[in-house]
Design an enzyme around this catalytic site. Structure first.
Site, PDB file in Angstrom:
ATOM      1  N   CYS A 171     -40.141 -26.486 -41.117  1.00  0.00           N
ATOM      2  CA  CYS A 171     -40.310 -25.036 -41.389  1.00  0.00           C
ATOM      3  C   CYS A 171     -41.174 -25.235 -42.780  1.00  0.00           C
ATOM      4  O   CYS A 171     -40.710 -25.931 -43.858  1.00  0.00           O
ATOM      5  CB  CYS A 171     -39.148 -24.304 -41.525  1.00  0.00           C
TER       6      CYS A 171
ATOM      7  N   GLU B   6     -31.366 -31.426 -42.504  1.00  0.00           N
ATOM      8  CA  GLU B   6     -32.434 -30.817 -43.727  1.00  0.00           C
ATOM      9  C   GLU B   6     -32.215 -31.400 -45.016  1.00  0.00           C
ATOM     10  O   GLU B   6     -33.052 -31.947 -45.703  1.00  0.00           O
ATOM     11  CB  GLU B   6     -32.320 -29.388 -43.608  1.00  0.00           C
TER      12      GLU B   6
ATOM     13  N   THR C 160     -31.812 -24.991 -47.730  1.00  0.00           N
ATOM     14  CA  THR C 160     -32.484 -23.607 -47.806  1.00  0.00           C
ATOM     15  C   THR C 160     -31.209 -22.376 -47.118  1.00  0.00           C
ATOM     16  O   THR C 160     -31.694 -21.620 -47.351  1.00  0.00           O
ATOM     17  CB  THR C 160     -33.861 -23.749 -46.766  1.00  0.00           C
TER      18      THR C 160
ATOM     19  N   SER D 233     -24.332 -24.535 -37.329  1.00  0.00           N
ATOM     20  CA  SER D 233     -25.360 -23.764 -37.866  1.00  0.00           C
ATOM     21  C   SER D 233     -24.783 -23.383 -39.413  1.00  0.00           C
ATOM     22  O   SER D 233     -23.981 -22.494 -39.455  1.00  0.00           O
ATOM     23  CB  SER D 233     -25.744 -22.489 -37.162  1.00  0.00           C
ATOM     24  N   SER D 234     -25.609 -24.093 -40.330  1.00  0.00           N
ATOM     25  CA  SER D 234     -25.201 -23.932 -41.732  1.00  0.00           C
ATOM     26  C   SER D 234     -25.266 -22.415 -42.079  1.00  0.00           C
ATOM     27  O   SER D 234     -24.264 -21.890 -42.824  1.00  0.00           O
ATOM     28  CB  SER D 234     -25.987 -24.934 -42.719  1.00  0.00           C
ATOM     29  N   ASN D 235     -26.332 -21.698 -42.064  1.00  0.00           N
ATOM     30  CA  ASN D 235     -26.826 -20.293 -42.336  1.00  0.00           C
ATOM     31  C   ASN D 235     -25.491 -19.441 -41.594  1.00  0.00           C
ATOM     32  O   ASN D 235     -25.079 -18.536 -42.399  1.00  0.00           O
ATOM     33  CB  ASN D 235     -28.092 -19.914 -42.323  1.00  0.00           C
TER      34      ASN D 235
ATOM     35  N   SER E 123     -30.604 -18.917 -36.097  1.00  0.00           N
ATOM     36  CA  SER E 123     -31.045 -19.827 -35.082  1.00  0.00           C
ATOM     37  C   SER E 123     -30.433 -18.972 -33.740  1.00  0.00           C
ATOM     38  O   SER E 123     -30.547 -19.576 -32.560  1.00  0.00           O
ATOM     39  CB  SER E 123     -30.630 -21.174 -34.906  1.00  0.00           C
TER      40      SER E 123
HETATM   41  S1  SF4 Z   1     -33.463 -20.681 -41.989  1.00  0.00           S
HETATM   42 FE1  SF4 Z   1     -35.380 -20.538 -40.889  1.00  0.00          FE
HETATM   43  S2  SF4 Z   1     -36.909 -19.803 -42.302  1.00  0.00           S
HETATM   44 FE2  SF4 Z   1     -35.245 -20.690 -43.524  1.00  0.00          FE
HETATM   45  S3  SF4 Z   1     -35.653 -22.841 -44.104  1.00  0.00           S
HETATM   46 FE3  SF4 Z   1     -34.448 -22.713 -41.823  1.00  0.00          FE
HETATM   47  S4  SF4 Z   1     -35.996 -22.540 -40.365  1.00  0.00           S
HETATM   48 FE4  SF4 Z   1     -37.113 -22.003 -42.157  1.00  0.00          FE
END
Ligand code: SF4
Length: 422
Positions: free
Chosen positions: A162, A192, A258, A328-330, A391
């Site tokens: 990304c 990452e 990120t 998934s971290s986010n 994701s």
């Molecule tokens: S969450 Fe999505 S836009 Fe943000 S760095 Fe990861 S892949 Fe890229």
């Protein structure tokens, strides 16, 4: 108390349209998103959208689901499969942290070389120059890239890294050029963070901290409260080769994975900055001599999705459902925010809602899937907040809503809702 953290991130480029398989799309969610986008082009309104099904009120977050990097990666991966019939196609590891997308790729013959923690599944020695290897959206380490290139595999051709991850690498390089040590706030085993660590370490001494507890521990070496010798065992596997704890904390800068929680990164950067001020008796005028002022390196999607959760949580509801892959971290950070306010269920598919009485959900703190009974309230209307990670396909979110309608005997159908949105 719910913290408010709305901020706008300017994109470094124009958003492209990607070719994402229809199976991941949802007509309902597309209609909701398009309507909101048309009414709020500048993304200033973070209030949720109410889908009123009579006895069931679903509040969907203003921003959620596939981000730029994920759509880009899916587009490249499916195109790569189409264009390379007859060739062996490998993914370095999960392309994104979503079980359905990864299963779909495996179904099409793609094989994973490593698991999400970097454990080898298929040895690199078995690869040949005719194989195709796709680099995932998280990017990869320089060492792995070199290994693949040495075999004759062109990593640049099928690279889905990304651009927002690359932006963090560039930021680290800028800090490195000014002789600052890079402190990476990230999950140490996440693909990452491993990739960012590798890129930063190629230019400057680098160390990873997972959370505030570790930042406080690191602070004790910066202030020399603890001896350099102890650093090497306490932070084993977290620092770059040749790291000299007697010298390499004299100038530092912080970057982050990120997808971390914005407020956590801010708190860690503020804490380490204060340690530098106290240790070196700095003032606002000369702090830059020792501490590189960097704004957080969270991506736009992390910011939008977290800000949308703060907006979502301003609505009074019975429970929240957060949808996404369990690694998934986010997504886990969205869960973390919701948990502070109301009962929250982290699920990866509609199948996890077993019945109106039973839900199977993930506790990301203990890494266990649990069953909760009577998760729906008796009083009507039932009010549920819904969001998903970057994701997670929108089709899964629609499936979850459809399942809730079925189980609660909702007074309005999905089709009627869709018509009302058009
Ligand atoms: S969450 Fe999505 S836009 Fe943000 S760095 Fe990861 S892949 Fe890229």
């Amino acid at each position: 108390m719910v913290r408010t953290n709305y901020k706008t991130i300017n994109l470094p480029f124009t958003m492209k349209q990607f070719n994402v398989p229809i199976i991941y799309r949802s007509p309902l969610i597309a209609a909701v998103k398009n309507k909101r986008k048309a009414a709020d082009k500048m993304k200033k309104d973070f209030t949720p959208t109410l889908l009123n099904f009579g006895n069931l009120h679903i509040y969907v977050a203003r921003h959620f689901g596939f981000c730029y990097g994920v759509e880009n990666a899916i587009d490249i991966a499916f195109k790569t499969i189409e264009e390379n019939e007859g060739k062996r196609i490998f993914l370095l590891s999960e392309m994104i942290h979503n079980p359905q997308v990864n299963a779909d790729l495996l179904d099409r013959g793609v094989q994973f070389l490593q698991d999400t923690h970097g454990k080898q599944i298929i040895p690199f020695q078995t690869l040949t120059k005719d194989d195709v290897v796709i680099i995932p959206a998280f990017g990869t380490t320089l060492a792995i890239e070199e290994k693949l290139n040495a075999i004759g595999i062109q990593t640049a051709k099928y690279n889905t890294t990304c651009p927002f991850v690359e932006k963090v690498w560039n930021r680290s390089e800028q800090i490195a050029k000014k002789n600052y040590t890079v402190v990476v706030h990230g999950k140490p085993t996440h693909e990452e963070t491993r990739a960012t660590f590798s890129h930063a370490a190629a230019n400057t001494p680098t160390v990873v901290v997972n959370d505030m507890k570790e930042a406080i521990a690191l602070g004790k070496y910066i202030s020399r409260e603890k001896s350099a010798a102890e650093f090497y065992s306490e932070f084993a596997d977290r620092f770059s080769e040749g790291f000299d704890a007697t010298r390499h904390f004299e100038r530092i800068g912080v970057v982050n994975q990120t997808t971390m929680l914005a407020s956590d990164t801010q708190a860690i950067a503020d804490y380490l900055k204060q340690v530098m001020i106290d240790t070196y008796q700095l003032t606002e005028n000369n702090i830059e001599d020792r501490f590189a002022e960097t704004r957080d390196t969270l991506c736009y999607a992390t910011n939008d999705n977290q800000s949308a959760v703060y907006g979502l949580l301003e609505t009074t509801a019975d429970l929240a459902i957060v949808i996404g892959g369990y690694n998934s971290s986010n997504t886990s950070h969205l869960v973390e925010l919701c948990e502070e306010k109301l009962p929250t269920y982290y699920i990866d598919s509609a199948a996890k809602i077993i019945s109106a009485n039973e839900i199977l959900h993930f506790n990301f703190h203990t890494k266990q899937e649990l069953t909760t009974n009577d998760f729906l309230p008796n009083s009507l209307p039932i009010k549920i907040l819904i969001t998903s990670g970057a994701s997670c396909p929108d089709a899964i979110v629609e499936n979850v809503i459809a399942k809730l309608l079925l189980l609660t005997g909702a007074e309005k159908s999905l089709e009627e809702m869709l018509l009302s949105l058009q």
